[in-house]
Design a protein around this motif. Structure first.
Motif, PDB file in Angstrom:
ATOM      1  N   GLY A   5      -4.410   0.824   3.685  1.00 56.81           N
ATOM      2  CA  GLY A   5      -3.190   1.073   4.114  1.00 56.81           C
ATOM      3  C   GLY A   5      -3.162   2.122   5.118  1.00 56.81           C
ATOM      4  O   GLY A   5      -3.938   2.105   6.199  1.00 56.81           O
ATOM      5  N   ASP A   6      -2.400   3.106   5.026  1.00 53.04           N
ATOM      6  CA  ASP A   6      -2.248   4.190   6.226  1.00 53.04           C
ATOM      7  C   ASP A   6      -2.803   5.355   5.688  1.00 53.04           C
ATOM      8  O   ASP A   6      -2.632   6.456   6.131  1.00 53.04           O
ATOM      9  CB  ASP A   6      -0.682   4.536   6.710  1.00 53.04           C
ATOM     10  N   THR A   7      -3.885   5.280   4.545  1.00 54.41           N
ATOM     11  CA  THR A   7      -4.441   6.526   4.275  1.00 54.41           C
ATOM     12  C   THR A   7      -5.644   6.872   5.206  1.00 54.41           C
ATOM     13  O   THR A   7      -5.843   8.134   5.305  1.00 54.41           O
ATOM     14  CB  THR A   7      -4.832   6.459   2.686  1.00 54.41           C
ATOM     15  N   THR A  60       0.606  -1.207  -0.013  1.00 60.46           N
ATOM     16  CA  THR A  60      -0.256  -0.183   0.090  1.00 60.46           C
ATOM     17  C   THR A  60       0.825   1.161  -0.056  1.00 60.46           C
ATOM     18  O   THR A  60       0.545   2.278  -0.368  1.00 60.46           O
ATOM     19  CB  THR A  60      -0.887   0.023   1.074  1.00 60.46           C
ATOM     20  N   HIS A  61       2.062   1.094   0.614  1.00 54.94           N
ATOM     21  CA  HIS A  61       3.036   2.159   0.419  1.00 54.94           C
ATOM     22  C   HIS A  61       4.317   1.714   0.848  1.00 54.94           C
ATOM     23  O   HIS A  61       4.265   0.477   1.551  1.00 54.94           O
ATOM     24  CB  HIS A  61       2.590   3.278   1.253  1.00 54.94           C
ATOM     25  N   ALA A  62       5.384   2.637   0.927  1.00 51.36           N
ATOM     26  CA  ALA A  62       6.958   2.039   1.172  1.00 51.36           C
ATOM     27  C   ALA A  62       7.451   2.478   2.501  1.00 51.36           C
ATOM     28  O   ALA A  62       8.521   2.291   2.666  1.00 51.36           O
ATOM     29  CB  ALA A  62       7.779   2.124   0.218  1.00 51.36           C
ATOM     30  N   HIS A  63       6.544   2.653   3.537  1.00 52.62           N
ATOM     31  CA  HIS A  63       7.025   2.631   4.959  1.00 52.62           C
ATOM     32  C   HIS A  63       7.505   1.401   5.346  1.00 52.62           C
ATOM     33  O   HIS A  63       6.981   0.492   5.001  1.00 52.62           O
ATOM     34  CB  HIS A  63       5.938   3.203   5.943  1.00 52.62           C
ATOM     35  N   ASP A  64       8.530   1.461   5.997  1.00 55.46           N
ATOM     36  CA  ASP A  64       9.362   0.054   6.383  1.00 55.46           C
ATOM     37  C   ASP A  64       8.450  -0.935   7.081  1.00 55.46           C
ATOM     38  O   ASP A  64       8.624  -2.105   6.891  1.00 55.46           O
ATOM     39  CB  ASP A  64      10.899   0.251   6.945  1.00 55.46           C
ATOM     40  N   ASP A  65       7.656  -0.395   7.893  1.00 57.91           N
ATOM     41  CA  ASP A  65       6.810  -1.531   8.622  1.00 57.91           C
ATOM     42  C   ASP A  65       5.720  -2.366   7.438  1.00 57.91           C
ATOM     43  O   ASP A  65       5.359  -3.368   7.973  1.00 57.91           O
ATOM     44  CB  ASP A  65       5.986  -0.944   9.711  1.00 57.91           C
ATOM     45  N   HIS A  66       5.418  -1.786   6.385  1.00 51.41           N
ATOM     46  CA  HIS A  66       4.543  -2.335   5.405  1.00 51.41           C
ATOM     47  C   HIS A  66       5.312  -3.154   4.570  1.00 51.41           C
ATOM     48  O   HIS A  66       4.385  -3.963   3.852  1.00 51.41           O
ATOM     49  CB  HIS A  66       3.996  -1.448   4.859  1.00 51.41           C
ATOM     50  N   ILE A  67       6.520  -3.197   4.277  1.00 55.03           N
ATOM     51  CA  ILE A  67       7.489  -3.643   3.362  1.00 55.03           C
ATOM     52  C   ILE A  67       8.604  -4.485   3.847  1.00 55.03           C
ATOM     53  O   ILE A  67       9.232  -5.156   3.146  1.00 55.03           O
ATOM     54  CB  ILE A  67       7.833  -2.640   2.406  1.00 55.03           C
ATOM     55  N   GLY A  74      -0.593  11.299  -0.028  1.00 54.51           N
ATOM     56  CA  GLY A  74      -0.703  12.264   1.242  1.00 54.51           C
ATOM     57  C   GLY A  74       0.184  11.573   2.364  1.00 54.51           C
ATOM     58  O   GLY A  74       0.758  12.348   2.958  1.00 54.51           O
ATOM     59  N   HIS A  75      -0.203  10.186   2.887  1.00 53.97           N
ATOM     60  CA  HIS A  75       0.484   9.703   3.631  1.00 53.97           C
ATOM     61  C   HIS A  75       1.983   9.558   3.344  1.00 53.97           C
ATOM     62  O   HIS A  75       2.987   9.615   4.125  1.00 53.97           O
ATOM     63  CB  HIS A  75      -0.123   8.347   4.133  1.00 53.97           C
ATOM     64  N   CYS A  76       2.097   9.252   1.971  1.00 49.59           N
ATOM     65  CA  CYS A  76       3.423   9.314   1.273  1.00 49.59           C
ATOM     66  C   CYS A  76       2.830   9.239  -0.083  1.00 49.59           C
ATOM     67  O   CYS A  76       1.968   9.242  -0.508  1.00 49.59           O
ATOM     68  CB  CYS A  76       4.390   8.247   1.621  1.00 49.59           C
TER      69      CYS A  76
HETATM   70 FE   LIG Z   1       2.868   4.260   6.977  1.00 43.82          FE
END
Ligand SMILES: [Fe+2]
Length: 209
Positions: free
Chosen positions: A146-148, A63-70, A127-129
């Motif tokens: 994701g985190d949106t 959903t995005h590339a923040h480290d906790d998600h990938i 927006g979140h990234c």
């Molecule tokens: Fe995030």
């Protein structure tokens, strides 16, 4: 057999801008008894692989590339042979966690993935990234945000690569326009619905987060 949504929670850390926080992440597995898509391979490839079982993994969608998600995506890809898909606007974030391993394919707004006969439509929701996406499954009446969008408001926009007016536009124009009964399956914490969150948009704008 129709597609279903399986879910597990994995634990680890999220690091950005010099800070590190303990986090629990939702990992979503969409599919049937034969094939699945994994949405956000967070923290624990062993646990995710156990939840997948013998089923074929069509794709690992980020959903995005923040480290906790990938953080577990390459290990899960190695075990399953599945491609990792990411919106290219998050390439710079991705490289901070996995400098030696690129994603295998791009996600683009309007793209449709199909698993077990069920469509997952990619909605670019920055927006979140910059490269944040949501996945809308009309057949399941669900959107994976994701985190949106969370139960209670927008994802965080206080750190690098984030922008509050941009996330508000994404939520207003791309998510709150979905049918009110659509289940919102989030990156952390509880699920909600579009109809439960939509009345609060102006409150979020007024408070600024
Ligand atoms: Fe995030």
């Amino acid at each position: 057999m129709a597609a279903r949504i399986d879910h597990l929670v994995t634990s680890g850390t999220f690091s950005l801008d010099g800070g590190t926080w303990d986090v629990d992440n939702n990992v979503w597995i969409v599919g049937d008894d034969h094939e699945v898509v994994v949405i956000d391979a967070a923290h624990d490839a062993d646990a995710i692989a156990a939840a997948v079982g013998e089923r074929r993994v069509v794709a690992i969608v980020c959903t995005h590339a923040h480290d906790d998600h990938i953080d577990a995506a390459p290990a899960l890809a190695d075990r399953t042979g599945a491609p990792i898909l990411l919106h290219p606007a998050d390439a710079e974030l991705w490289k901070r966690t996995h400098p030696d391993r690129a994603p295998d394919g791009d996600l683009a707004d309007g793209q449709e993935l199909t698993v077990a006969g069920t469509r997952l439509r990619v909605l670019h929701t920055p927006g979140h990234c910059h490269g944040a996406v949501s996945l809308y499954a009309p057949d399941l009446s669900a959107v994976f945000t994701g985190d949106t969008l969370f139960a209670g408001g927008p994802g965080a926009t206080g750190r690098s690569f984030s922008d509050f007016p941009t996330i508000v536009d994404s939520i207003r124009d791309r998510l709150l326009t979905l049918p009110a009964g659509t289940e919102v399956r989030t990156g952390h914490g509880d699920s909600t619905t579009v109809g439960a969150e939509a009345p609060h948009l102006e409150e979020w704008i007024a408070r600024g987060h």
